[in-house]
Write a protein that holds these residues in place. Structure first.
Motif, mmCIF file in Angstrom:
data_model
loop_
_atom_site.group_PDB
_atom_site.id
_atom_site.type_symbol
_atom_site.label_atom_id
_atom_site.label_comp_id
_atom_site.label_asym_id
_atom_site.label_seq_id
_atom_site.Cartn_x
_atom_site.Cartn_y
_atom_site.Cartn_z
ATOM 1 N N ASP A 41 0.821 -1.209 0.000
ATOM 2 C CA ASP A 41 0.000 0.000 0.000
ATOM 3 C C ASP A 41 0.857 1.263 0.000
ATOM 4 O O ASP A 41 1.665 1.472 0.911
ATOM 5 C CB ASP A 41 -0.897 -0.001 1.228
ATOM 6 N N VAL A 42 0.644 2.122 -1.000
ATOM 7 C CA VAL A 42 1.422 3.355 -1.150
ATOM 8 C C VAL A 42 0.722 4.529 -0.456
ATOM 9 O O VAL A 42 1.357 5.350 0.203
ATOM 10 C CB VAL A 42 1.653 3.680 -2.639
ATOM 11 N N ASP A 77 -4.207 0.154 -3.267
ATOM 12 C CA ASP A 77 -4.204 1.276 -2.326
ATOM 13 C C ASP A 77 -3.093 2.269 -2.664
ATOM 14 O O ASP A 77 -2.306 2.671 -1.805
ATOM 15 C CB ASP A 77 -4.097 0.795 -0.880
ATOM 16 N N LEU A 78 -3.063 2.666 -3.918
ATOM 17 C CA LEU A 78 -2.186 3.756 -4.336
ATOM 18 C C LEU A 78 -2.695 5.081 -3.777
ATOM 19 O O LEU A 78 -1.914 6.029 -3.625
ATOM 20 C CB LEU A 78 -2.179 3.845 -5.870
ATOM 21 N N SER A 85 -1.142 11.031 -4.422
ATOM 22 C CA SER A 85 -1.699 9.871 -5.111
ATOM 23 C C SER A 85 -1.635 10.026 -6.630
ATOM 24 O O SER A 85 -1.368 9.062 -7.354
ATOM 25 C CB SER A 85 -3.158 9.664 -4.686
ATOM 26 N N ARG A 86 -1.881 11.231 -7.120
ATOM 27 C CA ARG A 86 -1.879 11.426 -8.568
ATOM 28 C C ARG A 86 -0.486 11.212 -9.141
ATOM 29 O O ARG A 86 -0.342 10.579 -10.200
ATOM 30 C CB ARG A 86 -2.387 12.830 -8.909
ATOM 31 N N LEU A 110 -6.140 -4.013 -8.088
ATOM 32 C CA LEU A 110 -7.021 -3.054 -7.434
ATOM 33 C C LEU A 110 -7.064 -3.278 -5.927
ATOM 34 O O LEU A 110 -7.111 -4.417 -5.452
ATOM 35 C CB LEU A 110 -8.443 -3.162 -7.980
ATOM 36 N N GLY A 111 -7.066 -2.155 -5.179
ATOM 37 C CA GLY A 111 -7.270 -2.201 -3.745
ATOM 38 C C GLY A 111 -8.613 -1.614 -3.381
ATOM 39 O O GLY A 111 -9.321 -1.036 -4.222
ATOM 40 N N ASN A 112 -8.987 -1.723 -2.125
ATOM 41 C CA ASN A 112 -10.281 -1.189 -1.713
ATOM 42 C C ASN A 112 -10.342 0.334 -1.825
ATOM 43 O O ASN A 112 -11.413 0.907 -2.058
ATOM 44 C CB ASN A 112 -10.616 -1.634 -0.287
#
Length: 632
Positions: A41-42, A77-78, A85-86, A110-112
């Motif tokens: 997760d980033v 979870d980027l 985030s962008r 894909l993350g939540n």
């Protein structure tokens, strides 16, 4: 969007109307690669991600691909919480093309939090994330959004100025952000192409874990269904907003409730935008939106191993993989952890330092070797998650607790009640760390000939049985019994058991109507307990010695002073109970043998008691009239 299981909100008739062929899955399966790098997760931690990718050798000093034929996997979870985030998405989107030209690849699972942004659940979007879209949000775009907002809510506002004051809750950049995450927006289009489960060679990748739906449907169907449901939700919700049936800021859960009102007032086929309403409501109940799907699932990260091992194995078998690498659940010690004999690897080490206090990490898979490199350049391997039964200060393992119980300085002793076992609460200190423990010291002497000994064993309370229960729990890998050791206090020998903080007994839970709300359901935990009690012939399991830790609702078992009878049958209270044994639990029971038990328990139980344990084990594994083996 909240991490919960959603109850069905529409009829089976509507489900039939919506049913149709499952679309093709996004590409999710690739051949083995000589080198795979996976990052967790980033959360917008762009600089830390850059340092991590550079440490892993896939990004050079000029921020271009340097990984050759390496396959880079982001575990989702980027987005959210962090400001950049962008920039994170832009970097990965650019690296996709550069890696492909070099013979490598970049994959995003894909993350939540990607799902939440696509679905319009923006509770975790930081001001910096919205600010990154300010230049894309023209004055005309914002004014048009206000005009629509004012027109739809005109009856609520006394004036345009009042409406504008309320409208200003949408920060600058908000509407450009929403456009970018729409189905045809720059980031929405890209994210909707990504899988929720990825397999490269014999390694699977998912954000949260591999729940039963993966084993039941397989990788292609799960990915296709997730893509269809999520795309349907995004497209339908945007059209319903444009039609004025939903507002920009209608929350995820409120959207369905509001649509239910519309359907209640109008026959569904005659309702405006009926197809979109039905599609959104169907997607709301999809596994892609709740804890039973691979984006949210935490069973394998948090629940008892013997209740999850077979679920994991079945899903891995369905995917043709031997391990899965995940993010989603931040590790307690902020290093990459593993569970289930290395078949489940946890990469979320809290990359966003200001929120999680961790650092970036990358898992590197080369052939059969699994290594780890951290953003500071340090290296290692995934560390097996430590056994932790009960909350404790810091990151003490149960082995640390054992040492402290045996040798820690006793700073306080408190009488805590009456009864046969006469327990005391003991506070121990080691440096700056303090823990509490329960000291039990009652023992019925066992003397005389063999017949007398058996009789006394079958009626006695003995503190030694608390220690024996803990040791058998360790042998089986149950993780139900708190650490318990032998210790002499003030000249009196007894058992010293780690005190489980923030726990509630089953009696108090029932009497006060307290509902459980943890990630791990209680029934599978109770199944493990019942089989354990049958094995050790614990005829004194009461509502007072069944505990739950209230922060996570995990089962903890205390007080086993009346267990370990020499009777070879099952306790009478369990004879008519359906005892469910998972295949992995059965495997652990089958592995019990006289030599290992005697070595572990020789100062605590006699040979007759050990033979009785093995006889009850044989009955548990053989008596299929009441024993059910299940894969959950």
């Amino acid at each position: 969007m909240r991490a919960r299981v959603h109850a069905p909100v529409f009829s089976s008739l509507l489900l039939c109307l919506l049913a149709g062929p499952v679309p093709a899955a996004p590409q999710w399966q690739y051949p083995a690669a000589p080198r795979i790098v996976a990052v967790g997760d980033v959360h917008g931690a762009y600089d830390e991600l850059v340092r991590t990718l550079q440490a892993a050798g896939v990004l050079d000093a000029s921020l271009h691909w340097s990984g050759g034929n390496t396959q880079l996997v982001s575990l989702g979870d980027l987005l959210d919480r962090g400001a950049d985030s962008r920039r994170v998405m832009n970097l990965l989107m650019r690296l996709e093309g550069e890696a492909a030209q070099a013979g490598g690849g970049v994959h995003v699972v894909l993350g939540n939090h990607e799902t939440m942004n696509l679905a319009g659940e923006l509770d975790y979007v930081s001001p910096g994330e919205f600010a990154a879209f300010i230049e894309d949000e023209t004055a005309e775009m914002r004014e048009q959004a206000f005009s629509t907002y004012f027109a739809r809510g005109a009856s609520r506002f006394a004036s345009e100025n009042e409406a504008r004051a309320e409208f200003n809750k949408f920060p600058s950049g908000y509407f450009a952000h929403r456009q970018a995450f729409s189905a045809d927006g720059e980031y929405g289009r890209w994210l909707l192409e990504q899988p929720v489960v990825l397999v490269i060679g014999d390694t699977a990748f998912a954000h949260g874990g591999l729940p039963g739906v993966v084993a039941q449907q397989g990788g292609a169907a799960v990915n296709a269904q997730a893509q269809s449901d999520l795309t349907g939700y995004v497209e339908s919700s945007n059209r319903l907003i444009d039609a004025g049936l939903l507002s920009y800021d209608t929350s995820y859960d409120d959207r369905v409730r509001k649509l239910e009102q519309i359907v209640d007032e109008t026959p569904v086929r005659a309702a405006p935008n009926a197809d979109d309403i039905n599609r959104l409501r169907a997607a709301y109940n999809s596994f892609v939106m709740n804890v039973n799907g691979p984006l949210w699932y935490r069973g394998q990260a948090l629940c008892l191993p013997l209740s999850e091992y077979d679920v994991l194995n079945a899903s891995l078998d369905a995917l043709g993989a031997k391990r899965v690498v995940v993010g989603h659940t931040t590790t307690d010690d902020r290093v990459v952890n593993s569970r289930f004999d290395g078949r489940y690897i946890m990469t979320d080490t809290g990359m966003l330092r200001e929120h999680y206090g961790g650092r970036g990490a990358a898992v590197i898979i080369e052939g059969d070797r699994v290594g780890v490199v951290y953003s500071d350049g340090s290296r290692g391997e995934p560390e097996p998650m430590i056994r932790k039964v009960g909350n404790r200060p810091g990151n003490l393992s149960d082995d640390d607790i054992e040492r402290m119980l045996r040798a820690g300085e006793i700073v306080n002793i408190e009488e805590i009640g009456t009864g046969v076992t006469r327990p005391k609460r003991v506070t121990l200190r080691d440096g700056d760390i303090e823990i509490d423990a329960a000291f039990t010291y009652v023992e019925t002497p066992i003397r005389g000939n063999t017949r007398d000994r058996d009789r006394l064993i079958n009626i006695s309370d003995r503190w030694q049985y608390n220690v024996a229960a803990y040791k058998i729990d360790r042998i089986l890998g149950l993780e139900l019994v708190p650490v318990t050791v032998e210790r002499t206090i003030d000249g009196t020998p007894g058992s010293l058991s780690f005190w489980v903080q923030n726990a509630i007994s089953l009696r108090d839970k029932n009497n006060n109507n307290v509902s459980a709300s943890g990630w791990c359901p209680l029934d599978p935990q109770h199944d493990l307990m019942l089989v354990f009690d049958a094995l050790i012939f614990n005829a004194d399991r009461t509502q007072e010695n069944i505990l739950y830790t209230q922060d996570d609702w995990m089962l903890r078992l205390i007080d086993h002073t009346r267990a370990f009878r020499t009777t070879r049958g099952l306790p009478k209270d369990l004879k008519n109970v359906e005892l469910r044994i998972t295949p992995e639990y059965a495997k652990q029971l089958e592995a019990l043998n006289s030599e290992d038990l005697s070595a572990a328990l020789r100062t605590l139980l006699d040979k007759t008691q050990i033979r009785a344990i093995l006889a009850r084990r044989d009955k548990l594994l053989k008596d299929w009239g009441t024993i059910v083996v299940t894969s959950n």
